[in-house]
Scaffold this motif. Structure first.
Motif, mmCIF file in Angstrom:
data_model
loop_
_atom_site.group_PDB
_atom_site.id
_atom_site.type_symbol
_atom_site.label_atom_id
_atom_site.label_comp_id
_atom_site.label_asym_id
_atom_site.label_seq_id
_atom_site.Cartn_x
_atom_site.Cartn_y
_atom_site.Cartn_z
ATOM 1 N N ASP A 23 -4.386 50.331 -16.728
ATOM 2 C CA ASP A 23 -5.781 50.213 -17.175
ATOM 3 C C ASP A 23 -6.478 51.554 -17.419
ATOM 4 O O ASP A 23 -7.304 51.649 -18.350
ATOM 5 C CB ASP A 23 -6.585 49.354 -16.186
ATOM 6 C CG ASP A 23 -6.129 47.904 -16.205
ATOM 7 O OD1 ASP A 23 -5.573 47.475 -17.236
ATOM 8 O OD2 ASP A 23 -6.319 47.204 -15.201
ATOM 9 N N ASN B 198 -1.904 40.489 -18.875
ATOM 10 C CA ASN B 198 -3.279 40.191 -19.334
ATOM 11 C C ASN B 198 -3.283 39.189 -20.488
ATOM 12 O O ASN B 198 -4.128 38.290 -20.529
ATOM 13 C CB ASN B 198 -4.004 41.471 -19.783
ATOM 14 C CG ASN B 198 -4.423 42.330 -18.604
ATOM 15 O OD1 ASN B 198 -4.453 41.870 -17.469
ATOM 16 N ND2 ASN B 198 -4.726 43.589 -18.885
ATOM 17 N N ASN C 163 -5.855 39.438 -11.783
ATOM 18 C CA ASN C 163 -4.980 39.897 -10.714
ATOM 19 C C ASN C 163 -5.168 39.059 -9.453
ATOM 20 O O ASN C 163 -4.246 38.886 -8.659
ATOM 21 C CB ASN C 163 -5.287 41.360 -10.381
ATOM 22 C CG ASN C 163 -4.767 42.300 -11.442
ATOM 23 O OD1 ASN C 163 -3.656 42.122 -11.936
ATOM 24 N ND2 ASN C 163 -5.564 43.296 -11.811
ATOM 25 N N LEU D 31 -9.999 45.234 -19.282
ATOM 26 C CA LEU D 31 -8.861 45.594 -18.427
ATOM 27 C C LEU D 31 -8.167 44.380 -17.828
ATOM 28 O O LEU D 31 -7.296 44.531 -16.963
ATOM 29 C CB LEU D 31 -9.358 46.494 -17.272
ATOM 30 C CG LEU D 31 -10.277 47.663 -17.651
ATOM 31 C CD1 LEU D 31 -10.697 48.424 -16.394
ATOM 32 C CD2 LEU D 31 -9.582 48.589 -18.639
ATOM 33 N N GLY D 32 -8.571 43.196 -18.243
ATOM 34 C CA GLY D 32 -7.977 41.976 -17.674
ATOM 35 C C GLY D 32 -7.751 40.946 -18.764
ATOM 36 O O GLY D 32 -7.801 41.261 -19.961
ATOM 37 N N ASP E 108 -5.094 49.191 -10.497
ATOM 38 C CA ASP E 108 -5.202 50.116 -11.639
ATOM 39 C C ASP E 108 -6.551 49.966 -12.337
ATOM 40 O O ASP E 108 -7.097 50.943 -12.860
ATOM 41 C CB ASP E 108 -4.024 49.962 -12.617
ATOM 42 C CG ASP E 108 -3.871 48.570 -13.181
ATOM 43 O OD1 ASP E 108 -4.155 47.594 -12.462
ATOM 44 O OD2 ASP E 108 -3.468 48.440 -14.348
ATOM 45 N N ASP E 109 -7.137 48.747 -12.291
ATOM 46 C CA ASP E 109 -8.513 48.575 -12.785
ATOM 47 C C ASP E 109 -9.438 49.505 -11.995
ATOM 48 O O ASP E 109 -10.343 50.127 -12.569
ATOM 49 C CB ASP E 109 -9.013 47.145 -12.540
ATOM 50 C CG ASP E 109 -8.181 46.089 -13.212
ATOM 51 O OD1 ASP E 109 -8.587 45.484 -14.137
ATOM 52 O OD2 ASP E 109 -7.092 45.845 -12.783
ATOM 53 N N ASP F 85 -10.623 42.876 -13.855
ATOM 54 C CA ASP F 85 -10.169 42.007 -12.758
ATOM 55 C C ASP F 85 -9.627 42.869 -11.609
ATOM 56 O O ASP F 85 -8.451 42.801 -11.288
ATOM 57 C CB ASP F 85 -9.097 41.027 -13.270
ATOM 58 C CG ASP F 85 -7.860 41.713 -13.827
ATOM 59 O OD1 ASP F 85 -7.951 42.898 -14.260
ATOM 60 O OD2 ASP F 85 -6.776 41.090 -13.816
HETATM 61 CA CA CA Z 1 -6.355 44.741 -14.951
#
Ligand code: CA
Ligand code: BDR
Length: 302
Positions: A240, A169, A40, A126-127, A15-16, A11
Motif C-alpha cells: 500500500d 484487494n 484485511n 488501499l483496500g 501495510d495500509d 482497510d
Molecule cells: Ca490494504
C-alpha cells in the motif's frame, strides 16, 4: 507547491498503516479524510485502526468515515493470519480520540466532493474498492469531481496472492473493482508487479527504528509485526505505501496505458485481470525504482 488533497480509502492492515503514516508525514499530501472498508479484517476493526493511527500521529482532527462492511457480492476474504487479530499485528497504539463521523463513507465522500472545487480531491485506495463503487453508483455527479484514483490492486504478469492470478484487494470485491476500472475516471492501478519489488528487510526496519521519530518507530513496529506473521523472514513487500509513493513521486514508476478487465466469475481466477479491448484504458504501474521508493519512504517517515 501546495500539497495535494487526498482521501485515503483503506482497510488497515499493516501495510495500509505504513502508507497512512507516510501520507500524514509527507509535505506533498494533505489528508482531508480517511474512509474505511472491510478487507484485511472486519469494518469495525479497520475503522478503529484508522482512528488509532490518526491519534498516534497527532492528526486526530482528520475525520474518519466508516464504509462498506461487505463486498457488493459475496463475503470477502479475511487476512487475519497476516495482519493479526486486531489488524495491526498487536502493535501498541492509543485508542481513537473521536468516533467516526455518522455519515457512511460513500455519502461522506459525495458531500466532500460536492463542497470542494471539481478535480481538487484524489482518492488513494488501499483496500477492496467497495466504497468507491458505491460512490459511483449512488452519486455519479460527485464521483465525476474526483481528481484521480490511485488504487493498490491486481496482478498483471505477476502471480496472484490469493489465487494463481488474483490479488487480494480486487478478489475481495471484483464487481466493485470492475465498476471503478470501467468508470472512465482517471484511474491508476498499482499491482503486485510493482509492490512486490518494494520490500522492507531487517536493515530497513532498524533504520526506521533508530531514527528516533514517532512515525519511524511505529512503522518499524508494524514491519516487525508483518515479519512475525510471515514465512519469508528475509523481507516483506510494502504494497500500500506504493500508492502514496506514486502520488508523491510518479517518476519512480514506469506507468503504462492498458485495457484490463476483471474476472467476475466464480472460478479460481475470480478477481484476476486479463487484457480486453472492451474496457477503457487505465494507467497501470508496471515497474518501479525500488531503491528510490524505499529511500523516499524512509526519509519521509524519519
Ligand atoms: Ca490494504
Ligand atoms: C493488498 O492486500 C492487503 O492484504 C494489503 O493491505 C494490500 O492492500 C495486497 O494484495
Amino acid at each position: 507547491m501546495s500539497p495535494r488533497q487526498i482521501v485515503i480509502d483503506t482497510d488497515p492492515g499493516l501495510d495500509d498503516a505504513i502508507a497512512i503514516l507516510f501520507a500524514l508525514a509527507s509535505p506533498a499530501l494533505s489528508v482531508a479524510a480517511v474512509t474505511t472498508v472491510a478487507g484485511n479484517i472486519g469494518l469495525e476493526r479497520t475503522t478503529r485502526n484508522a482512528g488509532r493511527l490518526l491519534a498516534a500521529a497527532g492528526h486526530d482532527t482528520i475525520p474518519v468515515a466508516a464504509g462498506a462492511s461487505q463486498p457488493l457480492v459475496g463475503r470477502g476474504i479475511s487476512e487475519e493470519a497476516i495482519h493479526g487479530d486486531d489488524g495491526l499485528g498487536g502493535v501498541p497504539l492509543p485508542g481513537p480520540m473521536s468516533p467516526p463521523v455518522a455519515t457512511p463513507a460513500a455519502r461522506f465522500l459525495a458531500e466532500m466532493l460536492m463542497s470542494r472545487p471539481a478535480g481538487s480531491i484524489d482518492i488513494l485506495a488501499l483496500g477492496p474498492l467497495t466504497n468507491v463503487a458505491l460512490l459511483l453508483d449512488e452519486s455519479p455527479e460527485a464521483a465525476g469531481r474526483i481528481g484521480r484514483i490511485i488504487a493498490m490492486g491486481g496482478a498483471v504478469n505477476e502471480r496472484g496472492n490469493v489465487g494463481p492470478r488474483s490479488e487480494f484487494n480486487l478478489a475481495c470485491d471484483p464487481e466493485a473493482a470492475a465498476r471503478v476500472l470501467e468508470s472512465g475516471l482517471d484511474v491508476t492501478l498499482v499491482p503486485l508487479d510493482v509492490t512486490r519489488k518494494v520490500r522492507a528487510d531487517r536493515d530497513y526496519l532498524d533504520r526506521l527504528r533508530s531514527s528516533g521519530t514517532l512515525p519511524g518507530a511505529v512503522a518499524a513496529d508494524l514491519i516487525a509485526a508483518y515479519f512475525a506473521g510471515a514465512r519469508d523472514q528475509e523481507s516483506r513487500p510494502l504494497h500500500d505505501p506504493c500508492v502514496m509513493l506514486l502520488a508523491v513521486q510518479p517518476a519512480l514508476f514506469d506507468v503504462r496505458r492498458m485495457r484490463l478487465a476483471i474476472d467476475c466469475g466464480n472460478g479460481v481466477d475470480r478477481g484476476a485481470l486479463a487484457p480486453s479491448s472492451e474496457v477503457p484504458e487505465i494507467a497501470v504501474a508496471m515497474d518501479v525504482d525500488a531503491k528510490g521508493a524505499l529511500e523516499l519512504l524512509a526519509q519521509t517517515l524519519t
